[in-house]
Design a protein around this motif. Structure first.
Motif, short mmCIF file in Angstrom:
data_model
loop_
_atom_site.label_atom_id
_atom_site.label_comp_id
_atom_site.label_asym_id
_atom_site.label_seq_id
_atom_site.Cartn_x
_atom_site.Cartn_y
_atom_site.Cartn_z
N LEU A 75 0.81 -1.22 0.00
CA LEU A 75 0.00 0.00 0.00
C LEU A 75 0.84 1.27 0.00
CD1 LEU A 75 -2.98 -1.06 2.28
CD2 LEU A 75 -2.93 -0.85 -0.21
N LEU B 16 -8.65 1.72 3.66
CA LEU B 16 -9.29 1.12 2.49
C LEU B 16 -10.77 0.88 2.76
CD1 LEU B 16 -6.76 -1.45 1.00
CD2 LEU B 16 -6.86 1.02 0.74
N ARG C 139 -12.57 -1.29 0.46
CA ARG C 139 -12.96 -2.57 -0.14
C ARG C 139 -11.74 -3.49 -0.17
NH1 ARG C 139 -14.59 1.28 -3.30
NH2 ARG C 139 -13.10 0.75 -4.96
N ARG D 36 -14.94 -4.77 -6.87
CA ARG D 36 -13.88 -3.80 -7.21
C ARG D 36 -12.92 -3.57 -6.03
NH1 ARG D 36 -15.52 1.03 -7.68
NH2 ARG D 36 -17.57 0.73 -6.71
N GLN E 276 -9.86 -2.88 -3.56
CA GLN E 276 -8.65 -2.04 -3.58
C GLN E 276 -7.41 -2.84 -3.19
OE1 GLN E 276 -10.83 0.56 -0.82
NE2 GLN E 276 -10.09 2.29 -2.04
N HIS F 46 -8.42 -3.69 -10.69
CA HIS F 46 -9.10 -2.89 -9.66
C HIS F 46 -8.18 -2.33 -8.58
CE1 HIS F 46 -12.97 -4.05 -11.25
NE2 HIS F 46 -12.67 -5.33 -11.15
N ALA F 47 -6.99 -2.93 -8.37
CA ALA F 47 -6.21 -2.63 -7.17
C ALA F 47 -4.77 -2.25 -7.48
CB ALA F 47 -6.23 -3.84 -6.23
N ASN F 48 -4.55 -1.75 -8.69
CA ASN F 48 -3.18 -1.39 -9.08
C ASN F 48 -2.21 -2.56 -8.91
OD1 ASN F 48 -3.81 1.35 -9.72
ND2 ASN F 48 -3.80 1.83 -7.53
#
Length: 307
Positions: free
Chosen positions: A108, A153, A155, A234, A236, A276-278
């Motif tokens: 993150l 976050l 999600r 979706r 993260q 969805h989460a890079n």
């Protein structure tokens, strides 16, 4: 970049002679990853989880019970029929949960994109109040709660493909809409949970595999049920409870997967993370009790995580 979190202390958890969840499991995994094809792994020593991190998902009484149940050198403390602590178990459990927390921080803050935590004891059966099913602390739940509390976050998805239902993870988050729990598992089988009608607050989705099911049934339940729900959520961040005991050679269940099935699903979870989460995905070792099958399946999983 894929980070590998582990710690020598995780080899010191010894539930006793003949126990399925033995130190040799992690040795087999680490030997499999000690190969030129994995030379690019960024290998990190796992820190200890803190009391604060554990208390986000576990009751104070449970944390205190584990902290105070360490037997003397050479002794065994039996927590239930299947779950035991040796002198080295507490340090192993703290490092296992701490690996997941450190991995969350790394993906993150952009230090890493994905991580695999080669740790034990496993975690997904541990509930808020008790150790069970070889598990002391719920490592992946600790990670999800850390992502919510510290990183804000909204999600977080947990994908669990261990052959045994992650009853502890489901119970911890069944009233938390910010966490989606998606699991495939054999039923009937320990711990006798994970029915399709167990839906939490709409954030629980269970895919049932009947004894004898193989690659087709496994891929069908993920393709038609679990992956679409993950995509619609979706996420993260995707967290993976990577149990390899649905392998055809595993002695504790009756599903007939091969390592190619684990590679297939891992590739799809990575693709979802990229959408969805890079690309942010963290996986942790759960079950898998045939050492040869465990090593081969972990290798396939990690290769797919590396892309």
């Amino acid at each position: 970049m894929l980070r590998l979190y582990t710690h020598p202390a995780c080899l010191q958890h010894d539930p006793g002679p003949g126990h399925a969840e033995q130190p040799a499991r992690l040795r087999a995994v680490l030997r499999a990853l000690d190969h030129d094809r994995y030379a690019a792994l960024d290998r990190i020593e796992a820190p200890r989880a803190t009391r604060e991190q554990l208390l986000r998902v576990h009751a104070t009484a449970h944390v205190e019970h584990i902290l105070n149940s360490v037997p003397p050198e050479g002794g065994i403390c039996q927590l239930d029929e299947d779950t035991a602590m040796s002198h080295g178990s507490l340090e192993a459990a703290l490092r296992a949960a701490g690996a997941l927390v450190a991995a969350v921080d790394a993906v993150l803050d952009g230090t890493a994109q994905r991580a695999f935590c080669a740790v034990r004891p496993p975690g997904h059966h541990a509930t808020r109040e008790r150790a069970m099913g070889f598990c002391l602390f719920n490592n992946i739940a600790v990670a999800a709660a850390h992502a919510l509390a510290v990183h804000g976050l909204k999600r977080v998805a947990i994908a669990d493909f261990d052959v045994h239902h992650g009853n502890g993870t489901q119970a911890i988050f069944e009233h938390e809409p910010r966490v989606l729990f998606a699991s495939s598992h054999q039923s009937p089988l320990y711990p006798d949970s994970g029915r399709e009608d167990e839906r939490g607050v709409g954030n629980i989705v269970n895919g049932i595999l009947s004894p004898g099911a193989g690659s087709y049934e496994f891929r069908e339940v993920w393709d038609s049920v679990l992956l679409p729900r993950l995509n619609a959520f979706r996420p993260q961040l995707i967290l993976v409870s990577a149990g390899f005991d649905a392998h055809r050679d595993d002695p504790l269940a009756d599903i007939r997967l091969g390592e190619e099935d684990y590679a297939w699903l891992t590739e799809r979870l990575v693709a979802l993370a990229c959408t969805h989460a890079n690309g942010r995905l963290i996986s942790t070792l759960e079950g898998g009790y045939d050492l040869t099958a465990l090593a081969a399946s972990t290798s396939a999983h990690v290769s797919a995580l590396m892309g």
